[in-house]
Design a protein around this motif. Structure first.
Motif: not given
Length: 446
Positions: A334-343
């Motif tokens: 996958r390629f991130a579409r936006e800035d985000m936080e995972i775990a």
């Protein structure tokens, strides 16, 4: 199994981009061995188990930096909840093939097409066309053929075993069963089975590098375009023929070839690996072998109750095998579409994310003892062997049907079957997206 059509690893894609540059400097990227061990860990195993480094990474950081050369920012996701968070967010992550072409430099004669490397709304439209073909009602028509194919292969194995020599279960059983089932499903001649096996297998084993994998992908799509052209002229009774009759020009030839390729690669090599590795699990533990051979039958119970008990035992066994083996080791990237936080980890727009399905399915968050195979295990959260979210395997139930039919029939046909070699002598794939064993020599009637 998973609709992982033409899934390949980020290492192969990097190889495609930088191969000319590095070979000019004396490196041969075709073997991929220059990459750090932590990068290759999701594709390696010790026997049936993921390498210990993967578990250590999951415990210390369910989302961790994936070391890659050339400044590409990538993340390895190994925790169960974190993997679901990524795979369940098509709005936050893209699977579109154009990202690989633009950001990683993939060069291919054909775009893979199909479901695996597409985003909504294109993915939604294609999945809507394909899903009705995999409903329980449609698949029910294949049940007699699946059992007949299994029985035919067992009869041929029995004939071969009369001289007492070992039989390779991979070539005699594990590969032919899903090959013939897919021929039946797609509506193409059984004579094409050998081509199906070759085109499906070559793309997943990355030990020979990126060129071999991408060549197999392009060969498969070219081959299937010819099949689609024949179905356009005279639609048959299989999946391709029905799609053409029901949707006509609404679906183009390249789209049909991509869907067929997804069915081929998602349902052949994966199911074949499950059949071979699952049999190895049975052979290494007499208790497990007896469990499936006897199927939980109970003295004095009526036939219906016995049948239900057998079905329940086999169903639980298959689900635990799917979780434990997780033959598809990584999800397509996958390629991130936006800035985000995972775990708790900050992922930036454009970062590449690779989810380890084999790592997530061993996560203790599912319950205790997930590193062990336990067919008596109580109910646990759903495993991720078929993926998760909009890209979850459309053919999951077909895979289950084949496994539920094959294992009991095999052990009942050959109740004294055993390995013909020391387990330590078995050769497993060394760097592979779909994990498997190269050969499984067995003595059917020792």
């Amino acid at each position: 199994m998973l609709n992982i059509n033409v899934r390949t690893s980020v290492m192969a894609w990097l190889g495609r981009k930088y191969l000319p540059r590095l070979q000019g400097n004396g490196f041969d990227l075709s073997k991929l061995t220059f990459l750090p061990a932590t990068t290759l860990a999701p594709l390696r195993r010790h026997g049936l188990d993921p390498v210990p480094e993967l578990a250590r990474t999951r415990v210390s950081a369910p989302v961790s930096s994936l070391p890659l050369p050339f400044g590409l920012t990538a993340w390895l996701v190994t925790g169960y909840d974190a993997v679901k968070a990524v795979l369940g967010r098509p709005d936050g992550f893209s699977s579109d093939f154009t990202h690989l072409q633009r950001n990683v430099g993939v060069v291919a004669r054909h775009s893979p097409g199909g479901l695996g490397f597409s985003d909504p709304p294109a993915h939604t439209r294609l999945r809507r066309l394909l899903t009705p073909e995999f409903t329980a009602h449609r698949l029910a028509r294949l049940t007699p053929r699946i059992h007949a194919i299994v029985d035919e292969r067992l009869a041929e194995m029995a004939a071969r075993a009369r001289d007492g020599r070992p039989v390779d279960l991979v070539q005699a059983f594990a590969l032919p069963v899903p090959s013939l089932v897919i021929c039946e499903l797609l509506g193409v001649p059984y004579a094409d089975r050998a081509d199906f096996q070759r085109l499906s297998t070559a793309r997943f084993d990355l030990y020979d590098g990126a060129d071999a994998s991408f060549g197999a992908i392009s060969d498969s799509l070219s081959y299937l375009l010819d099949i689609v052209a024949g179905q356009r002229r005279a639609p048959g009774d299989g999946l391709l023929g029905r799609l053409i009759r029901e949707h006509g020009d609404e679906i183009g030839d390249e789209e049909l070839a991509g869907l067929a390729d997804g069915v081929l690669t998602g349902g052949l090599e994966t199911t074949a690996s499950m059949l071979a590795l699952g049999t190895l699990v049975l052979l290494r533990d007499p208790e497990h072998f007896a469990l499936i051979r006897d199927g939980g039958t109970r003295g004095g119970a009526d036939a219906a109750a016995d049948g239900n008990a057998r079905d329940g035992v086999v169903d639980r066994f298959v689900e635990e095998l799917l979780r434990y083996l997780t033959v598809v080791q990584v999800a397509f990237p996958r390629f991130a579409r936006e800035d985000m936080e995972i775990a708790g980890v900050r992922i930036s727009r454009g970062d590449l994310v690779v989810c380890s399905l084999s790592g997530a399915n061993r996560d203790e968050d599912l319950g205790p003892g997930m590193e062990r195979f336990d067919p008596h295990r109580g109910r646990v959260p759903s495993h991720l062997a078929f993926g998760y979210g909009i890209h979850r395997c459309v053919g999951a139930e077909l895979a289950r049907m084949e496994l539920r039919a094959a294992y009991p029939a095999l052990v009942r046909a050959f109740p004294r079957m055993r390995l013909a070699v020391d387990p330590a002598a078995l050769s497993f794939r060394r760097l592979s997206i779909v994990y498997g064993v190269d050969a499984l020599p067995v003595l059917l009637n020792p």
